[in-house]
Design a protein around this motif. Structure first.
Motif, PDB file in Angstrom:
ATOM      1  N   MET A   1       0.822  -1.208   0.000  1.00  0.00           N
ATOM      2  CA  MET A   1       0.000   0.000   0.000  1.00  0.00           C
ATOM      3  C   MET A   1       0.858   1.261   0.000  1.00  0.00           C
ATOM      4  SD  MET A   1      -3.006   1.139   2.655  1.00  0.00           S
ATOM      5  CE  MET A   1      -3.897   2.664   2.401  1.00  0.00           C
ATOM      6  N   SER A   2       1.959   1.234   0.740  1.00  0.00           N
ATOM      7  CA  SER A   2       2.812   2.419   0.816  1.00  0.00           C
ATOM      8  C   SER A   2       3.386   2.759  -0.557  1.00  0.00           C
ATOM      9  CB  SER A   2       3.937   2.198   1.836  1.00  0.00           C
ATOM     10  OG  SER A   2       4.764   1.120   1.449  1.00  0.00           O
ATOM     11  N   SER A   3       3.836   1.743  -1.306  1.00  0.00           N
ATOM     12  CA  SER A   3       4.400   1.994  -2.634  1.00  0.00           C
ATOM     13  C   SER A   3       3.350   2.565  -3.573  1.00  0.00           C
ATOM     14  CB  SER A   3       4.969   0.694  -3.211  1.00  0.00           C
ATOM     15  OG  SER A   3       6.028   0.208  -2.410  1.00  0.00           O
ATOM     16  N   THR A   4       2.111   2.094  -3.469  1.00  0.00           N
ATOM     17  CA  THR A   4       1.029   2.609  -4.306  1.00  0.00           C
ATOM     18  C   THR A   4       0.757   4.077  -4.010  1.00  0.00           C
ATOM     19  OG1 THR A   4       0.001   0.412  -4.370  1.00  0.00           O
ATOM     20  CG2 THR A   4      -1.381   2.294  -4.981  1.00  0.00           C
ATOM     21  N   LEU A   5       0.764   4.439  -2.729  1.00  0.00           N
ATOM     22  CA  LEU A   5       0.549   5.829  -2.348  1.00  0.00           C
ATOM     23  C   LEU A   5       1.656   6.737  -2.885  1.00  0.00           C
ATOM     24  CD1 LEU A   5      -0.707   5.394   1.329  1.00  0.00           C
ATOM     25  CD2 LEU A   5      -2.019   6.330  -0.586  1.00  0.00           C
ATOM     26  N   LEU A   6       2.901   6.247  -2.858  1.00  0.00           N
ATOM     27  CA  LEU A   6       4.009   7.043  -3.390  1.00  0.00           C
ATOM     28  C   LEU A   6       3.852   7.238  -4.893  1.00  0.00           C
ATOM     29  CD1 LEU A   6       6.686   8.499  -2.878  1.00  0.00           C
ATOM     30  CD2 LEU A   6       7.853   6.329  -3.316  1.00  0.00           C
ATOM     31  N   LEU A   7       3.456   6.181  -5.610  1.00  0.00           N
ATOM     32  CA  LEU A   7       3.244   6.291  -7.051  1.00  0.00           C
ATOM     33  C   LEU A   7       2.131   7.298  -7.362  1.00  0.00           C
ATOM     34  CD1 LEU A   7       3.787   5.358  -9.934  1.00  0.00           C
ATOM     35  CD2 LEU A   7       2.154   3.489  -9.563  1.00  0.00           C
ATOM     36  N   CYS A  56      -1.044  12.209  -0.113  1.00  0.00           N
ATOM     37  CA  CYS A  56      -0.735  10.835  -0.520  1.00  0.00           C
ATOM     38  C   CYS A  56       0.691  10.465  -0.123  1.00  0.00           C
ATOM     39  CB  CYS A  56      -0.922  10.682  -2.027  1.00  0.00           C
ATOM     40  SG  CYS A  56      -2.611  10.833  -2.597  1.00  0.00           S
ATOM     41  N   HIS A  57       1.603  11.426  -0.287  1.00  0.00           N
ATOM     42  CA  HIS A  57       3.008  11.198   0.068  1.00  0.00           C
ATOM     43  C   HIS A  57       3.144  10.967   1.577  1.00  0.00           C
ATOM     44  CE1 HIS A  57       7.316  12.344  -1.376  1.00  0.00           C
ATOM     45  NE2 HIS A  57       7.346  11.345  -0.518  1.00  0.00           N
ATOM     46  N   ALA A  58       2.411  11.761   2.364  1.00  0.00           N
ATOM     47  CA  ALA A  58       2.426  11.568   3.818  1.00  0.00           C
ATOM     48  C   ALA A  58       1.825  10.213   4.177  1.00  0.00           C
ATOM     49  CB  ALA A  58       1.647  12.691   4.503  1.00  0.00           C
ATOM     50  N   GLY A  59       0.804   9.795   3.419  1.00  0.00           N
ATOM     51  CA  GLY A  59       0.235   8.462   3.637  1.00  0.00           C
ATOM     52  C   GLY A  59       1.258   7.377   3.391  1.00  0.00           C
ATOM     53  N   PHE A  60       2.068   7.536   2.325  1.00  0.00           N
ATOM     54  CA  PHE A  60       3.168   6.592   2.074  1.00  0.00           C
ATOM     55  C   PHE A  60       4.124   6.551   3.256  1.00  0.00           C
ATOM     56  CE2 PHE A  60       7.717   6.993   1.100  1.00  0.00           C
ATOM     57  CZ  PHE A  60       8.023   5.678   0.767  1.00  0.00           C
ATOM     58  N   PHE A  61       4.488   7.724   3.760  1.00  0.00           N
ATOM     59  CA  PHE A  61       5.470   7.812   4.837  1.00  0.00           C
ATOM     60  C   PHE A  61       4.989   7.079   6.089  1.00  0.00           C
ATOM     61  CE2 PHE A  61       7.116  10.176   8.561  1.00  0.00           C
ATOM     62  CZ  PHE A  61       8.467   9.980   8.368  1.00  0.00           C
ATOM     63  N   PHE A  62       3.752   7.325   6.489  1.00  0.00           N
ATOM     64  CA  PHE A  62       3.252   6.736   7.730  1.00  0.00           C
ATOM     65  C   PHE A  62       2.900   5.254   7.581  1.00  0.00           C
ATOM     66  CE2 PHE A  62       2.470  11.285   8.626  1.00  0.00           C
ATOM     67  CZ  PHE A  62       3.187  11.373   9.806  1.00  0.00           C
ATOM     68  N   THR A  63       2.437   4.830   6.407  1.00  0.00           N
ATOM     69  CA  THR A  63       2.183   3.398   6.218  1.00  0.00           C
ATOM     70  C   THR A  63       3.488   2.616   6.162  1.00  0.00           C
ATOM     71  OG1 THR A  63       2.001   3.774   3.820  1.00  0.00           O
ATOM     72  CG2 THR A  63      -0.057   3.665   5.074  1.00  0.00           C
ATOM     73  N   ARG A  64       4.522   3.181   5.562  1.00  0.00           N
ATOM     74  CA  ARG A  64       5.816   2.495   5.559  1.00  0.00           C
ATOM     75  C   ARG A  64       6.393   2.463   6.975  1.00  0.00           C
ATOM     76  NH1 ARG A  64       9.597   0.704   1.746  1.00  0.00           N
ATOM     77  NH2 ARG A  64      11.730   0.621   2.545  1.00  0.00           N
ATOM     78  N   TRP A  65       6.169   3.528   7.731  1.00  0.00           N
ATOM     79  CA  TRP A  65       6.603   3.544   9.133  1.00  0.00           C
ATOM     80  C   TRP A  65       5.959   2.386   9.883  1.00  0.00           C
ATOM     81  CZ3 TRP A  65       7.096   8.784  12.186  1.00  0.00           C
ATOM     82  CH2 TRP A  65       7.715   8.546  13.419  1.00  0.00           C
ATOM     83  N   ALA A  66       4.658   2.174   9.652  1.00  0.00           N
ATOM     84  CA  ALA A  66       3.951   1.072  10.313  1.00  0.00           C
ATOM     85  C   ALA A  66       4.491  -0.281   9.846  1.00  0.00           C
ATOM     86  CB  ALA A  66       2.454   1.167  10.024  1.00  0.00           C
ATOM     87  N   GLU A  67       4.829  -0.396   8.553  1.00  0.00           N
ATOM     88  CA  GLU A  67       5.365  -1.652   8.022  1.00  0.00           C
ATOM     89  C   GLU A  67       6.751  -1.952   8.589  1.00  0.00           C
ATOM     90  OE1 GLU A  67       5.368  -1.129   3.837  1.00  0.00           O
ATOM     91  OE2 GLU A  67       3.193  -1.034   3.648  1.00  0.00           O
ATOM     92  N   ALA A  68       7.584  -0.901   8.664  1.00  0.00           N
ATOM     93  CA  ALA A  68       8.978  -1.099   9.080  1.00  0.00           C
ATOM     94  C   ALA A  68       9.134  -1.177  10.595  1.00  0.00           C
ATOM     95  CB  ALA A  68       9.844   0.035   8.536  1.00  0.00           C
ATOM     96  N   SER A 119      13.779   6.216  -6.244  1.00  0.00           N
ATOM     97  CA  SER A 119      13.184   4.960  -6.709  1.00  0.00           C
ATOM     98  C   SER A 119      14.191   4.007  -7.345  1.00  0.00           C
ATOM     99  CB  SER A 119      12.062   5.270  -7.709  1.00  0.00           C
ATOM    100  OG  SER A 119      11.046   6.046  -7.106  1.00  0.00           O
ATOM    101  N   VAL A 120      15.421   4.460  -7.605  1.00  0.00           N
ATOM    102  CA  VAL A 120      16.414   3.547  -8.189  1.00  0.00           C
ATOM    103  C   VAL A 120      17.066   2.671  -7.116  1.00  0.00           C
ATOM    104  CG1 VAL A 120      16.893   5.269  -9.964  1.00  0.00           C
ATOM    105  CG2 VAL A 120      18.450   5.079  -8.017  1.00  0.00           C
ATOM    106  N   PHE A 121      16.842   2.979  -5.838  1.00  0.00           N
ATOM    107  CA  PHE A 121      17.463   2.217  -4.754  1.00  0.00           C
ATOM    108  C   PHE A 121      16.544   1.090  -4.290  1.00  0.00           C
ATOM    109  CE2 PHE A 121      19.415   6.407  -4.567  1.00  0.00           C
ATOM    110  CZ  PHE A 121      20.755   6.073  -4.557  1.00  0.00           C
ATOM    111  N   PRO A 122      17.107   0.066  -3.633  1.00  0.00           N
ATOM    112  CA  PRO A 122      16.277  -1.039  -3.125  1.00  0.00           C
ATOM    113  C   PRO A 122      15.168  -0.529  -2.216  1.00  0.00           C
ATOM    114  CG  PRO A 122      18.605  -1.601  -2.968  1.00  0.00           C
ATOM    115  CD  PRO A 122      18.544  -0.151  -3.365  1.00  0.00           C
ATOM    116  N   ARG A 123      13.946  -1.055  -2.439  1.00  0.00           N
ATOM    117  CA  ARG A 123      12.782  -0.560  -1.705  1.00  0.00           C
ATOM    118  C   ARG A 123      12.384  -1.457  -0.543  1.00  0.00           C
ATOM    119  NH1 ARG A 123       8.881   1.184  -6.822  1.00  0.00           N
ATOM    120  NH2 ARG A 123      10.556   2.055  -8.110  1.00  0.00           N
ATOM    121  N   GLU A 124      13.080  -2.569  -0.370  1.00  0.00           N
ATOM    122  CA  GLU A 124      12.704  -3.496   0.698  1.00  0.00           C
ATOM    123  C   GLU A 124      12.890  -2.840   2.070  1.00  0.00           C
ATOM    124  OE1 GLU A 124      14.930  -4.181  -1.607  1.00  0.00           O
ATOM    125  OE2 GLU A 124      13.824  -5.525  -2.944  1.00  0.00           O
TER     126      GLU A 124
END
Length: 415
Positions: A1-7, A56-68, A119-124
């Motif tokens: 979901m975080s990657s989709t929000l960033l896109l 949307c970008h802030a949504g990416f940030f906080f969802t990735r925070w929750a994932e990580a 986006s050229v760096f590893p996203r894992e």
């Protein structure tokens, strides 16, 4: 979901940029019935889309925070996406202070390029190394990035001022020097964009080359030992590792071996890969810049000049100064004071002449000189604009060149 929000955020930013461009060009068109109203309407559309993209970008940030499970600023992918978000935030703040739609035409591309570069760096999602497992990660990185974001807006305003006020028709030596300076700045942006495009292109083609080479390392007792290390290339190897062996290489352009070896004085297994990346970026930048020049049929600065028609030069100058004046104390706290406190907790010293520390100090000193010359010596207009442009180029070298080319304690951020 975080990657989709960033896109989604990336796409919305691009559409917002288009809205600002339509507003500025329509505002100057004789075919529009009421150019001023047309420009204001599209300016409101542009800033509305920018805010939507930021959410949307802030949504990416906080969802990735929750994932990580930790703040997502621990590697180059996470930090550069966060920096892009901060640049957009700084632009929104400055926009509502000065209501300058044309600023979006110059500031949003910077954010878009930064996000594309990330986006050229590893996203894992990666676990934090011990040195990063501290609450200072939140404080130091976020404030440093916010300060750099306002420097980016200052850069955009400085470039706007130069595009408007450099005379591209003057053939005198001083004028030609200014013209070359503007073109070099635009060429630098083309090089970064070409690097991003090259990585995406060859990744999409499934290209890969793996080499093995001997590297001299020091153990805990400071005793040198030779170990064998593998290096993976994602760009075709114009330069391979010094005295390296090819383990795997996808044939391309008739190449089954590197064209050349990295010079022996470039130490480390990654030296050849870093040199190769720089060469590919320069080649791509030259090609991209050449194509844009061919399309415009004039210097890019001269092609952008009509966008600035009717814009108050004093307002642009003020925007650049205010942006840097806001960013400087924030950067001072984040990149120096908080960084030194964290360094003392993590490594037992406030300062160690690590390359990233040195270049952060150089950035701080440069902008200190900018503010001194502006406030005490009256450096306004072109001189102030040149300093703001050069300063952000130094910031970009600190973020890109130091992280990816120069080895140091902050090298983990380039993985």
């Amino acid at each position: 979901m975080s990657s989709t929000l960033l896109l989604i955020a990336f796409i919305v930013y691009a559409v917002a940029l288009l809205g600002f461009v339509i507003g500025i060009t329509g505002n100057k068109s004789v075919r529009v019935e009421d150019p001023a109203v047309f420009g204001r309407r599209w300016g409101r559309i542009g800033i509305g889309l920018t805010i939507l993209g930021f959410l949307c970008h802030a949504g990416f940030f906080f969802t990735r925070w929750a994932e990580a499970g930790h703040i997502p600023t621990s590697n180059m992918y996470e930090f550069m996406t966060f920096l892009g978000m901060m640049i957009v935030l700084a632009f929104i703040v400055v926009y509502f202070l000065y209501k300058s739609s044309v600023l979006g035409v110059f500031a949003l591309p910077v954010a878009i390029i930064v996000i594309a570069y990330a986006s050229v760096f590893p996203r894992e999602v990666q676990p934090l190394i011990p040195a990063l497992q501290s609450y200072w990660l939140k404080i130091h990185v976020t404030t440093a990035a916010l300060g750099e974001a306002f420097f980016a807006v200052g850069f955009a305003a400085g470039l706007m001022y130069l595009v408007q006020n450099v005379n591209f028709k003057d053939r005198s030596k001083a004028a030609r020097r200014e013209q070359r300076g503007v073109e070099f700045t635009l060429f630098t942006m083309a090089v970064i964009l070409a690097f991003v495009v090259s990585i995406f292109t060859f990744n999409g083609m499934g290209y890969k080359a793996v080499f093995s080479s001997n590297v001299v390392m020091k153990d805990a007792s400071n005793v040198e030992q030779v170990i064998q290390q593998e290096t993976t290339y994602v760009l075709p190897p114009i330069f391979g590792p010094h005295e390296g062996q090819t383990l795997q290489m996808t044939p391309i352009f008739g190449m089954t071996e590197p064209l050349m070896e990295a010079p022996s004085w470039m130490k480390g297994a990654n030296a050849g890969r870093k040199l190769n990346t720089v060469v590919w970026s320069l080649i791509g930048g030259i090609v991209l810049y050449g194509l844009l020049r061919l399309i415009a049929r004039k210097p890019l600065g001269a092609a952008l000049h009509p966008l600035m028609k009717g814009v108050d030069a004093d307002d642009i100058d003020e925007i650049g100064y205010r942006s840097i004046a806001i960013g400087y104390p924030v950067f001072t706290l984040g990149a120096l004071i908080f960084a030194m406190i964290w360094a003392h907790e993590a490594w037992g010293r406030f300062w160690g002449w690590d390359p990233k520390e040195v270049w952060a100090l150089i950035v701080w000193l440069f902008y200190a000189a900018y503010l001194h010359l502006r406030l005490s010596r009256g450096w306004q207009g072109k001189r102030s604009a040149w300093l703001s442009v050069i300063g952000f180029l130094v910031v970009m070298f600190t973020l890109i060149g130091v992280n990816l080319v120069i080895a140091g304690l902050h090298s983990y951020s380039g993985t």
